[in-house]
Scaffold this active site. Sequence first.
Site, PDB file in Angstrom:
ATOM      1  N   HIS A  33     -12.385  68.797  55.701  1.00  0.00           N
ATOM      2  CA  HIS A  33     -11.641  68.732  56.717  1.00  0.00           C
ATOM      3  C   HIS A  33     -11.435  69.649  56.421  1.00  0.00           C
ATOM      4  CE1 HIS A  33     -11.041  64.184  57.388  1.00  0.00           C
ATOM      5  NE2 HIS A  33     -12.439  64.280  57.763  1.00  0.00           N
TER       6      HIS A  33
ATOM      7  N   ILE B  76       0.039  65.635  60.682  1.00  0.00           N
ATOM      8  CA  ILE B  76       0.922  67.140  60.400  1.00  0.00           C
ATOM      9  C   ILE B  76       2.160  67.377  61.718  1.00  0.00           C
ATOM     10  CG2 ILE B  76       0.828  69.312  60.602  1.00  0.00           C
ATOM     11  CD1 ILE B  76      -1.457  68.813  58.214  1.00  0.00           C
ATOM     12  N   THR B  77       1.938  66.645  62.900  1.00  0.00           N
ATOM     13  CA  THR B  77       1.890  67.528  64.410  1.00  0.00           C
ATOM     14  C   THR B  77       3.046  66.412  64.491  1.00  0.00           C
ATOM     15  OG1 THR B  77       0.245  66.242  65.614  1.00  0.00           O
ATOM     16  CG2 THR B  77      -0.034  68.171  65.319  1.00  0.00           C
TER      17      THR B  77
END
Length: 523
Positions: A118, A439-440
Amino acid sequence: MAPRCWRWWPWAAWPRTRPPPSESTQTFGNSDEVRDPANAKALRKERRSAQMRVKPGKPRFLLDTEEQTPQICVVGSGPAGFYTAQHLLKHHSRAHVDIYEKQLVPFGLVRFGVAPDHPEVKNVINTFTRTAHSDRCAFHGNVVVGRDVTVQELRDAYHAVVLSYGAEDHRGLEIPGEELLGVLSARAFVGWYNGLPENRKLAPDLSCDTAVVLGQGNVALDVARILLTPPEYLEKTDITEAALGALRQSQVKTVWIVGRRGPLQVAFTIKELREMIQLPGTRPILDPADFLGLQDRIKEVPRPRKRLVELLLRAATEKPGVAEAARRASASRAWGLRFFRSPQQVLPSPDGRRAAGIRLAVTRLEGVGEATRAVPTGAVEDLPCGLVLSSIGYKSCPIDPSVPFDPKLGVIPNMEGRVVDVPGLYCSGWVKRGPTGVITTTMTDSFVTGQILLQDLKAGLLPSGPRPGYAAIKALLGRRGVWPVSFSDWEKLDAEEVSRGQGAGKPREKLLDPQEMLRLLGR
């Protein structure tokens, strides 16, 4: 919520125009004003000149040149730490932020948690690097807060301290046989193939035919996918050479991903599920009986969950097309989802040393909505396997005796990032809210903590007067024989990793040994 805030942190309720009349004013308030009331009017006028122009959620300070530079430190250099630092630097034109990290290298779970296949997720490192290059930001790696320096020492040196060190441990199974060879935490397995120094010697035995992953979140799908991906697809990633070599020799052909609840409650996302369904050389094993009646039940669920379960339904119940059928028929490996199963015991091999299987309690669901829970039915089944990977969750650990910690929830008690009963101490990320989200999510959460800190700074709730910041900590570390690593040091290590990877056509070959890293830096 407000009454709880005032009860836990009474000084938050004081009028923000002046500090409370107590001796704590000398530490947290505008002490000059209190000591000399004659100066009060002039000082208030001076503070008003440092205006704050605010758009909702975006504080922006316009500061007098004579105002002190706020010295702030952030503990942890993963997404939570860097996003907190980014927000503070962006919205305060004079703040200086020091980031402390126990590893020699930055970026936390972006480097050590994101799967090697990824790479697009790791692009956020570019943003973090721009933050680290600010002349008002400094990175100090190889410093273990709580051992090399205490949180109290940081609080004495800085105007504010933000704890962003994440969830660094895994939740144990707490079942018989957990100690057997072949039983590993998914966290350690991820750290092994991602180059986390503490896991570099893990050496998992992949000589068995079947592996079981306990848990049905994204990490569970990550480790299952890495186990089953043809090695040639991983050769151009930043997976470690040791892990790639072991995967080339792997005998694992089947991976079962086990969850105690049903398809409606899985924790993985549609992107990861789609990757599993389309994984080259593999076929899915899904029991249509697990999905009976779901078509009607998903009509009222939120759209993301509905799309996810619909994809599961199609994979389990629809007849594949000719091309897909041919692909599955030729697949040499398989993966499957086992629902309504809870681990009860790891079964030992005849010599009692290794895992040879796992006993699963059959469960059923009770309750509705968020209150749904799995309860045992009394039935059990045994599933043969030689590798068990536990992926039932991460947890944070206490960092320092002076910092409050809730061991049950695995978080630092806080209100919007303010640590309860410890003025000037804040937290962000997983240690603030628990190991959830992507992560956001962490970005948004960290911005909130940064904003709260800036609001407290403007309100005069943080220590006044200059603070020494890193100068004081550097002296302490020097006396204790600790060698901090700077961001420019990291860039030298980064260049070395990239150089080593070029020969193999990889983006990098990660350095695994901290002692080798220090030698490369001339330490």
